[in-house]
Design a protein around this motif. Sequence first.
Motif, mmCIF file in Angstrom:
data_model
loop_
_atom_site.group_PDB
_atom_site.id
_atom_site.type_symbol
_atom_site.label_atom_id
_atom_site.label_comp_id
_atom_site.label_asym_id
_atom_site.label_seq_id
_atom_site.Cartn_x
_atom_site.Cartn_y
_atom_site.Cartn_z
ATOM 1 N N ALA A 3 0.806 -1.222 0.000
ATOM 2 C CA ALA A 3 0.000 0.000 0.000
ATOM 3 C C ALA A 3 0.840 1.274 0.000
ATOM 4 O O ALA A 3 0.435 2.283 -0.574
ATOM 5 C CB ALA A 3 -0.945 -0.006 1.198
ATOM 6 N N LYS A 4 2.022 1.236 0.609
ATOM 7 C CA LYS A 4 2.839 2.458 0.669
ATOM 8 C C LYS A 4 3.302 2.905 -0.714
ATOM 9 O O LYS A 4 3.685 4.048 -0.892
ATOM 10 C CB LYS A 4 4.030 2.266 1.598
ATOM 11 C CG LYS A 4 5.049 1.234 1.139
ATOM 12 C CD LYS A 4 6.144 1.068 2.176
ATOM 13 C CE LYS A 4 7.101 -0.044 1.797
ATOM 14 N NZ LYS A 4 8.097 -0.265 2.846
ATOM 15 N N TYR A 5 3.256 2.011 -1.731
ATOM 16 C CA TYR A 5 3.651 2.348 -3.092
ATOM 17 C C TYR A 5 2.463 2.682 -3.994
ATOM 18 O O TYR A 5 2.629 2.932 -5.169
ATOM 19 C CB TYR A 5 4.441 1.197 -3.723
ATOM 20 C CG TYR A 5 5.788 0.987 -3.088
ATOM 21 C CD1 TYR A 5 6.860 1.827 -3.373
ATOM 22 C CD2 TYR A 5 5.993 -0.040 -2.180
ATOM 23 C CE1 TYR A 5 8.095 1.635 -2.781
ATOM 24 C CE2 TYR A 5 7.229 -0.241 -1.586
ATOM 25 C CZ TYR A 5 8.270 0.600 -1.893
ATOM 26 O OH TYR A 5 9.501 0.417 -1.304
ATOM 27 N N LEU A 6 1.271 2.681 -3.427
ATOM 28 C CA LEU A 6 0.062 2.980 -4.182
ATOM 29 C C LEU A 6 -0.414 4.388 -3.872
ATOM 30 O O LEU A 6 0.020 4.993 -2.886
ATOM 31 C CB LEU A 6 -1.016 1.946 -3.854
ATOM 32 C CG LEU A 6 -0.662 0.504 -4.240
ATOM 33 C CD1 LEU A 6 -1.747 -0.447 -3.756
ATOM 34 C CD2 LEU A 6 -0.449 0.377 -5.737
ATOM 35 N N PRO A 7 -1.308 4.940 -4.704
ATOM 36 C CA PRO A 7 -1.778 6.306 -4.486
ATOM 37 C C PRO A 7 -2.196 6.549 -3.033
ATOM 38 O O PRO A 7 -2.925 5.760 -2.452
ATOM 39 C CB PRO A 7 -2.961 6.426 -5.438
ATOM 40 C CG PRO A 7 -2.605 5.492 -6.558
ATOM 41 C CD PRO A 7 -1.933 4.327 -5.873
ATOM 42 N N GLY A 8 -1.665 7.612 -2.468
ATOM 43 C CA GLY A 8 -1.947 7.962 -1.080
ATOM 44 C C GLY A 8 -0.917 7.426 -0.109
ATOM 45 O O GLY A 8 -0.871 7.830 1.048
ATOM 46 N N GLY A 9 -0.084 6.500 -0.557
ATOM 47 C CA GLY A 9 0.938 5.912 0.302
ATOM 48 C C GLY A 9 2.175 6.789 0.396
ATOM 49 O O GLY A 9 2.412 7.664 -0.435
ATOM 50 N N LYS A 10 2.984 6.519 1.414
ATOM 51 C CA LYS A 10 4.195 7.311 1.665
ATOM 52 C C LYS A 10 5.186 7.280 0.502
ATOM 53 O O LYS A 10 5.940 8.216 0.299
ATOM 54 C CB LYS A 10 4.907 6.816 2.924
ATOM 55 C CG LYS A 10 4.149 7.014 4.204
ATOM 56 C CD LYS A 10 4.972 6.453 5.363
ATOM 57 C CE LYS A 10 4.113 6.261 6.591
ATOM 58 N NZ LYS A 10 4.864 5.607 7.670
ATOM 59 N N LYS A 11 5.204 6.169 -0.240
ATOM 60 C CA LYS A 11 6.174 6.018 -1.333
ATOM 61 C C LYS A 11 5.488 5.910 -2.696
ATOM 62 O O LYS A 11 6.027 5.319 -3.630
ATOM 63 C CB LYS A 11 7.057 4.797 -1.086
ATOM 64 C CG LYS A 11 7.942 4.935 0.132
ATOM 65 C CD LYS A 11 8.922 3.800 0.217
ATOM 66 C CE LYS A 11 9.905 4.047 1.357
ATOM 67 N NZ LYS A 11 11.019 3.097 1.310
ATOM 68 N N ALA A 12 4.304 6.498 -2.814
ATOM 69 C CA ALA A 12 3.555 6.425 -4.076
ATOM 70 C C ALA A 12 4.369 6.980 -5.243
ATOM 71 O O ALA A 12 4.263 6.488 -6.364
ATOM 72 C CB ALA A 12 2.233 7.169 -3.951
ATOM 73 N N HIS A 13 5.206 7.963 -4.978
ATOM 74 C CA HIS A 13 6.029 8.535 -6.054
ATOM 75 C C HIS A 13 7.013 7.515 -6.621
ATOM 76 O O HIS A 13 7.482 7.650 -7.747
ATOM 77 C CB HIS A 13 6.770 9.774 -5.549
ATOM 78 C CG HIS A 13 7.756 9.485 -4.455
ATOM 79 N ND1 HIS A 13 7.361 9.284 -3.146
ATOM 80 C CD2 HIS A 13 9.093 9.323 -4.487
ATOM 81 C CE1 HIS A 13 8.433 9.016 -2.412
ATOM 82 N NE2 HIS A 13 9.495 9.032 -3.203
ATOM 83 N N GLU A 14 7.320 6.466 -5.853
ATOM 84 C CA GLU A 14 8.201 5.395 -6.333
ATOM 85 C C GLU A 14 7.411 4.281 -7.014
ATOM 86 O O GLU A 14 7.971 3.523 -7.815
ATOM 87 C CB GLU A 14 8.992 4.795 -5.168
ATOM 88 C CG GLU A 14 9.958 5.764 -4.518
ATOM 89 C CD GLU A 14 10.671 5.143 -3.333
ATOM 90 O OE1 GLU A 14 10.963 3.934 -3.374
ATOM 91 O OE2 GLU A 14 10.926 5.874 -2.358
ATOM 92 N N GLY A 15 6.138 4.161 -6.674
ATOM 93 C CA GLY A 15 5.284 3.110 -7.233
ATOM 94 C C GLY A 15 4.337 3.689 -8.264
ATOM 95 O O GLY A 15 4.730 4.027 -9.372
ATOM 96 N N ILE A 16 3.064 3.791 -7.892
ATOM 97 C CA ILE A 16 2.039 4.353 -8.761
ATOM 98 C C ILE A 16 1.387 5.506 -8.014
ATOM 99 O O ILE A 16 0.950 5.342 -6.872
ATOM 100 C CB ILE A 16 0.978 3.298 -9.127
ATOM 101 C CG1 ILE A 16 1.647 2.154 -9.909
ATOM 102 C CG2 ILE A 16 -0.150 3.918 -9.937
ATOM 103 C CD1 ILE A 16 0.732 0.986 -10.176
ATOM 104 N N ASN A 17 1.312 6.645 -8.677
ATOM 105 C CA ASN A 17 0.767 7.827 -8.022
ATOM 106 C C ASN A 17 -0.239 8.513 -8.931
ATOM 107 O O ASN A 17 -0.070 8.531 -10.147
ATOM 108 C CB ASN A 17 1.898 8.793 -7.664
ATOM 109 C CG ASN A 17 1.493 9.788 -6.611
ATOM 110 O OD1 ASN A 17 0.512 9.597 -5.891
ATOM 111 N ND2 ASN A 17 2.238 10.865 -6.504
ATOM 112 N N PHE A 18 -1.279 9.075 -8.343
ATOM 113 C CA PHE A 18 -2.260 9.871 -9.064
ATOM 114 C C PHE A 18 -1.928 11.341 -8.827
ATOM 115 O O PHE A 18 -1.780 11.772 -7.683
ATOM 116 C CB PHE A 18 -3.683 9.603 -8.567
ATOM 117 C CG PHE A 18 -4.165 8.196 -8.827
ATOM 118 C CD1 PHE A 18 -3.658 7.432 -9.854
ATOM 119 C CD2 PHE A 18 -5.151 7.651 -8.041
ATOM 120 C CE1 PHE A 18 -4.112 6.149 -10.095
ATOM 121 C CE2 PHE A 18 -5.629 6.370 -8.269
ATOM 122 C CZ PHE A 18 -5.105 5.613 -9.300
ATOM 123 N N VAL A 19 -1.827 12.086 -9.911
ATOM 124 C CA VAL A 19 -1.481 13.499 -9.821
ATOM 125 C C VAL A 19 -2.571 14.308 -10.521
ATOM 126 O O VAL A 19 -2.764 14.158 -11.736
ATOM 127 C CB VAL A 19 -0.105 13.779 -10.478
ATOM 128 C CG1 VAL A 19 0.244 15.247 -10.389
ATOM 129 C CG2 VAL A 19 0.978 12.912 -9.836
#
Length: 106
Positions: A3-19
Amino acid sequence: MPAKYLPGGKKAHEGINFVPGTDEKGFPIMKIEVGDYGKKVGQLIRKVVKQLADDGCNLILDEVIWDKKDLENYASLLQNHQVYYVKVNCELSIMEEREILRGDRA
């Protein structure tokens, strides 16, 4: 992905992020950015799918194909297998309702 790599997670910028952004007409849109970890996981998933297919497993994948290159990658990896691709389209309002009802979406 964790979850930390998904949108809203602490590391979303490394995984998948919504912008949030806007399209060429100024309408609000949500851009999807995939970081290095997200790209790596995506590539590994394809390798696992190929290995499972090569080992004789019948598979059903529920996958988001982001662009033509993604589709071409799957087609190349699975060229020795019988594959059916199903495209699903629906109205935005229906998709939004379904995503909310699932309860596990960012």
